[in-house]
Design a protein around this motif. Structure first.
Motif, PDB file in Angstrom:
ATOM      1  N   SER A   1      -3.138 -12.325   0.269  1.00  0.00           N
ATOM      2  CA  SER A   1      -1.731 -12.074   0.701  1.00  0.00           C
ATOM      3  C   SER A   1      -1.666 -11.430   1.887  1.00  0.00           C
ATOM      4  CB  SER A   1      -1.029 -11.630  -0.233  1.00  0.00           C
ATOM      5  OG  SER A   1      -1.161 -10.366  -0.419  1.00  0.00           O
ATOM      6  N   GLY A   2      -0.616 -11.569   2.715  1.00  0.00           N
ATOM      7  CA  GLY A   2      -0.517 -10.942   4.102  1.00  0.00           C
ATOM      8  C   GLY A   2      -0.951 -11.978   5.223  1.00  0.00           C
TER       9      GLY A   2
ATOM     10  N   GLU B   1      -0.251  -6.288   7.402  1.00  0.00           N
ATOM     11  CA  GLU B   1      -0.994  -6.005   6.251  1.00  0.00           C
ATOM     12  C   GLU B   1      -1.597  -7.211   5.730  1.00  0.00           C
ATOM     13  OE1 GLU B   1       1.030  -3.920   3.319  1.00  0.00           O
ATOM     14  OE2 GLU B   1       1.957  -5.642   2.616  1.00  0.00           O
TER      15      GLU B   1
ATOM     16  N   GLU C   1     -10.750  -4.686  -0.617  1.00  0.00           N
ATOM     17  CA  GLU C   1      -9.694  -3.664   0.181  1.00  0.00           C
ATOM     18  C   GLU C   1      -8.739  -4.171   0.850  1.00  0.00           C
ATOM     19  OE1 GLU C   1     -14.100  -1.743   0.626  1.00  0.00           O
ATOM     20  OE2 GLU C   1     -13.274  -3.719   0.417  1.00  0.00           O
ATOM     21  N   ASN C   2      -7.650  -3.473   1.062  1.00  0.00           N
ATOM     22  CA  ASN C   2      -6.525  -3.934   1.844  1.00  0.00           C
ATOM     23  C   ASN C   2      -6.507  -3.006   3.105  1.00  0.00           C
ATOM     24  OD1 ASN C   2      -5.503  -4.888  -0.728  1.00  0.00           O
ATOM     25  ND2 ASN C   2      -4.401  -2.848  -1.185  1.00  0.00           N
TER      26      ASN C   2
ATOM     27  N   LYS D   1      -4.174  -8.122   2.027  1.00  0.00           N
ATOM     28  CA  LYS D   1      -4.394  -7.635   0.751  1.00  0.00           C
ATOM     29  C   LYS D   1      -5.749  -8.005   0.338  1.00  0.00           C
ATOM     30  CE  LYS D   1       0.026  -5.201  -0.369  1.00  0.00           C
ATOM     31  NZ  LYS D   1       1.028  -5.258  -1.137  1.00  0.00           N
ATOM     32  N   ASN D   2      -6.468  -7.406  -0.606  1.00  0.00           N
ATOM     33  CA  ASN D   2      -7.548  -7.941  -1.510  1.00  0.00           C
ATOM     34  C   ASN D   2      -8.640  -8.840  -0.501  1.00  0.00           C
ATOM     35  OD1 ASN D   2      -8.817  -7.932  -4.005  1.00  0.00           O
ATOM     36  ND2 ASN D   2      -7.799  -9.954  -4.431  1.00  0.00           N
TER      37      ASN D   2
ATOM     38  N   SER E   1      -4.122  -2.404   6.658  1.00  0.00           N
ATOM     39  CA  SER E   1      -2.539  -2.332   6.994  1.00  0.00           C
ATOM     40  C   SER E   1      -2.839  -1.571   8.591  1.00  0.00           C
ATOM     41  CB  SER E   1      -1.847  -1.461   6.137  1.00  0.00           C
ATOM     42  OG  SER E   1      -0.779  -0.996   6.556  1.00  0.00           O
TER      43      SER E   1
END
Length: 214
Positions: free
Chosen positions: A202-203, A161, A177-178, A163-164, A180
């Motif tokens: 992050s991710g 995933e 958006e995220n 994020k942001n 995954s």
């Protein structure tokens, strides 16, 4: 982080060949210092007229006696790690900061997934960029500019995933958006501007850039 079409093939200090599918057109990148390979790639490399500086692995697919005398041999019998993982560690321990990889994908796909895992584990220690017949791919830093790849396809693959995410200079931009692997991924977008910008908080984000001439 910036990737410019004019310079990104000259940034790698080491060119590494591993035992996947080599591109049909396989010019060596410019300004490299060393050519390394795993034992499974050694014979194919010689057939392409390339003599490596170092070959490493558990030598289950190649006898040490088959290696030319001018090539350094590093035996790594540890069965708890792949040959790609082990040779990455060698390159990192030798102090190199960037590596371009041929043969990361293709052939046995479980090897490809294992190679992605090794890339992820070492992405903060060394810049790893993989090349195939369709372009190149790599794990992105949290902010990246991709320059002069207008009209090329770009895919954002979360691992697992990210994020942001914000993206600009692409046909279908993201605005916080995220992504995954279990819900939504970002494949098959198009770069529309001279500069495509991607940032995320992050991710892990695996980027594929289609460029048939790399």
């Amino acid at each position: 982080m910036k990737i410019d079409r004019e310079t990104h093939k000259s940034e790698a200090q080491v060119v590494l060949f591993i035992n996947g599918q080599f591109p049909e057109k396989m010019p060596l990148l410019a300004n490299f210092e060393k050519v390394y390979c795993t034992d499974g790639a050694y014979t194919k490399l010689l057939k392409n007229g390339i003599q490596p500086d170092l070959v490493s692995g558990d030598f289950d697919s190649l006898s040490v006696s088959e290696v030319n005398a001018e090539t350094k041999i590093v035996e790594t019998p540890d069965q708890n790690a792949t040959d790609f993982e082990k040779i990455l560690k060698i390159i990192i321990e030798e102090g190199f900061k960037s590596v371009a990889v041929y043969g990361c994908s293709g052939l046995e796909q479980d090897h490809f997934l294992g190679n992605l895992n090794s890339m992820l584990r070492h992405k903060d220690e060394i810049e790893i960029r993989c090349f195939d017949d369709f372009g190149f791919y790599f794990f992105a830093e949290n902010y990246i500019e991709i320059i002069d790849f207008q009209d090329e396809i770009i895919s954002l693959f979360p691992f697992p995933e990210a994020k942001n995410i914000y993206s600009e200079g692409v046909k279908y931009p993201l605005n916080g958006e995220n992504l995954s692997i279990t819900t939504r991924i970002g494949t098959r977008n198009t770069i529309t501007g001279n500069i495509a910008e991607i940032r995320f908080s992050s991710g892990n984000l695996l980027l594929f850039v289609q460029s048939l001439n790399n």
